[in-house]
Design an enzyme around this catalytic site. Structure first.
Site, mmCIF file in Angstrom:
data_model
loop_
_atom_site.group_PDB
_atom_site.id
_atom_site.type_symbol
_atom_site.label_atom_id
_atom_site.label_comp_id
_atom_site.label_asym_id
_atom_site.label_seq_id
_atom_site.Cartn_x
_atom_site.Cartn_y
_atom_site.Cartn_z
ATOM 1 N N ARG A 224 0.927 23.395 -25.933
ATOM 2 C CA ARG A 224 1.212 24.827 -26.079
ATOM 3 C C ARG A 224 2.436 25.028 -26.964
ATOM 4 O O ARG A 224 3.147 24.086 -27.300
ATOM 5 C CB ARG A 224 1.495 25.469 -24.720
ATOM 6 C CG ARG A 224 0.469 25.217 -23.632
ATOM 7 C CD ARG A 224 0.849 25.955 -22.350
ATOM 8 N NE ARG A 224 -0.013 25.580 -21.223
ATOM 9 C CZ ARG A 224 0.279 24.664 -20.324
ATOM 10 N NH1 ARG A 224 1.423 23.999 -20.415
ATOM 11 N NH2 ARG A 224 -0.549 24.392 -19.335
ATOM 12 N N GLY A 225 2.701 26.293 -27.283
ATOM 13 C CA GLY A 225 3.950 26.698 -27.920
ATOM 14 C C GLY A 225 4.245 25.990 -29.226
ATOM 15 O O GLY A 225 3.373 25.825 -30.090
ATOM 16 N N GLY A 294 9.835 18.658 -24.005
ATOM 17 C CA GLY A 294 11.167 18.944 -23.486
ATOM 18 C C GLY A 294 11.110 19.972 -22.382
ATOM 19 O O GLY A 294 10.162 20.759 -22.298
ATOM 20 N N TYR A 357 20.826 20.052 -20.625
ATOM 21 C CA TYR A 357 19.996 20.248 -21.810
ATOM 22 C C TYR A 357 20.754 19.908 -23.093
ATOM 23 O O TYR A 357 20.243 19.187 -23.963
ATOM 24 C CB TYR A 357 19.505 21.697 -21.836
ATOM 25 C CG TYR A 357 18.573 22.036 -22.970
ATOM 26 C CD1 TYR A 357 17.231 21.654 -22.933
ATOM 27 C CD2 TYR A 357 19.026 22.758 -24.064
ATOM 28 C CE1 TYR A 357 16.373 21.984 -23.968
ATOM 29 C CE2 TYR A 357 18.173 23.090 -25.109
ATOM 30 C CZ TYR A 357 16.844 22.704 -25.048
ATOM 31 O OH TYR A 357 15.991 23.032 -26.089
ATOM 32 N N THR A 392 8.994 32.492 -28.345
ATOM 33 C CA THR A 392 7.974 31.791 -27.575
ATOM 34 C C THR A 392 7.754 32.530 -26.262
ATOM 35 O O THR A 392 8.449 33.507 -25.953
ATOM 36 C CB THR A 392 8.405 30.342 -27.272
ATOM 37 O OG1 THR A 392 9.575 30.388 -26.439
ATOM 38 C CG2 THR A 392 8.708 29.572 -28.554
#
Length: 451
Positions: A224-225, A294, A357, A392
């Site tokens: 996806r994305g 991620g 992150y 997104t």
């Protein structure tokens, strides 16, 4: 994904009048690459004088039908003036011979009249030499000064215009066409204010209409994305794709692989035997490896549990480290291949509530820089792509104020699209990508965050 209603308003008839009267930012809709387009440049190319510009003039007719020069000595270019010349779509300025402080005034003299004659979504590329290649400190100083000029000019551009600086090493002139086909085209719509160094590389693209033909790509987090956009763009450019994602995304992954004529690999990249499983499913090796998978698990450090920390570091950093090394050790990354690591501008600048992150993304940048020298002997490039605010489904669920701030905090005044990231990955995956290695390409519209 959420619609950017402010851009819609600012580009409406009433919105243009109101935004202009109040002095609000007026971002424009960026021109992006469309299916069926054949040439990188649709409009006039303006070249300065200079030895690197002369090299550009040799292949420029393959990029555009209109080539002009502001100065003398460019073969095949028509003279241009601000008073009587055509509107300019793209500009290439050769700054490689500016070796004294007094010569830097040529930057002002050239660009000042040109800026008022640029078309919508114009692209400027400045060519220079890397300062660390020059023995004369004054010459090195002058070439370093050009970086400050290019970054500031990028912030003064209007109507979706972009500026990049390419530092061209001696012997890397043959790689100019590939770089300019990207940075002078709508494929680089959301990239501006960047400095990229080109080094000598023997490989070159054979067919610009399908630059990845004959190459096989492995993309993680592909269901996806942004991952799906990367897979689609690599396939568009001729690559055979092998797509990896977790079991929970199996249906989306298999549907995308079927549509692109590729291979679906259902795999948890953090599994203890993930490398063994992956190697067993990659028949014949790959030319392109894209680590896009991620996750985020945001908390301030005071509230960060070990599980939240470990899960992000494992997926975002350790898995790419382990899988990349395993593929290389097994001889499954072909010579003249490319590895692309999906970093983030937050890995450059830090971000509140994202210590896990940002640590992982900074680690990917470090991985690219550290592995590049060892891979150079085989012509394999390894680079990091650092997206900024990209529209997104995840950003669509952000609180309104944070989403608007993310969109406006860049020179282009808007968020990017997954396509923008995918185009950057596709360029770094081309034959000749070895000319760019160990570097970070920010796809962020020159966000004010980071360096």
């Amino acid at each position: 994904m959420a619609s950017d209603r402010y851009i819609d308003f600012a580009n409406s008839d009433i919105g243009r009048r109101l935004v202009g009267a109040v002095g609000l930012p007026a971002p424009v809709r960026l021109e992006r690459w469309q299916a069926g387009r054949l040439r990188p440049v649709e409009g006039a190319l303006l070249l300065s004088a200079g030895p690197l510009a002369e090299r550009v003039s040799g292949f420029a007719p393959r990029m555009t039908d209109l080539m002009f020069t502001l100065g003398d000595g460019i073969t095949g270019a028509h003279p241009w003036s601000a008073e009587h010349g055509a509107k300019i779509k793209v500009v290439v300025f050769d700054a490689s011979m500016l070796l004294r402080t007094a010569q830097l005034n040529q930057l002002r003299e050239f660009f000042q009249p040109v800026l008022r004659q640029l078309e919508h979504s114009a692209h400027i590329v400045i060519l220079s030499r890397a300062p660390d290649t020059l023995a004369d400190p004054v010459a090195a100083s002058a070439q370093q000064a050009i970086e400050g000029f290019s970054r500031s000019l990028a912030k003064e551009m209007r109507n979706g215009g972009t500026v990049q600086l390419l530092q061209v090493d001696e012997g890397a002139e043959d790689q100019l066409e590939g770089a300019l086909r990207f940075f002078l085209s709508p494929k680089s719509a959301f990239i501006t204010g960047q400095v990229i160094r080109l080094s000598p590389c023997a490989a070159t693209v054979q067919d610009w209409s399908r630059p990845l033909a004959g190459r096989k790509a492995l993309v993680t987090g592909a269901a996806r994305g942004i991952g799906a956009a990367i897979a689609e763009t690599l396939a568009r450019d001729g690559a055979e794709v092998a797509l990896v994602d977790v079991p929970q995304a199996k249906s989306d992954l298999e549907a995308l692989a079927a549509r692109l004529g590729g291979q679906a690999i259902v795999l948890d990249i953090c599994a203890p035997d993930a490398a063994t499983q992956l190697i067993g499913q990659i028949s014949g090796g790959v030319d392109i490896v894209v680590h896009n998978a991620g996750i985020t698990r945001d908390k301030t450090l005071a509230n960060m549990t070990a599980d939240l920390w470990d899960s992000v570091l494992n997926v975002n950093l350790e898995a790419p480290q382990v899988l990349t090394q395993a593929l290389i050790d097994a001889g499954l990354v072909h010579d003249n291949g490319s590895v692309v690591l999906m970093a983030s501008i937050s890995g450059l600048a830090g971000n509140r509530g994202q210590t896990n992150y940002t640590t992982s993304k900074a680690g990917l940048i470090g991985l690219a820089r550290a592995m590049a020298p060892a891979l150079k002997a085989r012509g394999i490039s390894i680079n990091a792509v650092a997206p900024g605010f990209i529209e997104t489904s995840m950003t669509a669920h952000m609180p309104f104020a944070l989403r608007e701030a993310g969109r406006r905090m860049s020179s282009l005044g808007q968020g990017g699209l997954p396509q923008d990231v995918a185009e950057a990955v596709a360029w770094l995956s081309q034959p000749g990508s070895g000319a760019v290695s160990g570097q970070v390409l920010r796809v962020c519209g020159q966000s004010i965050i980071g360096a």
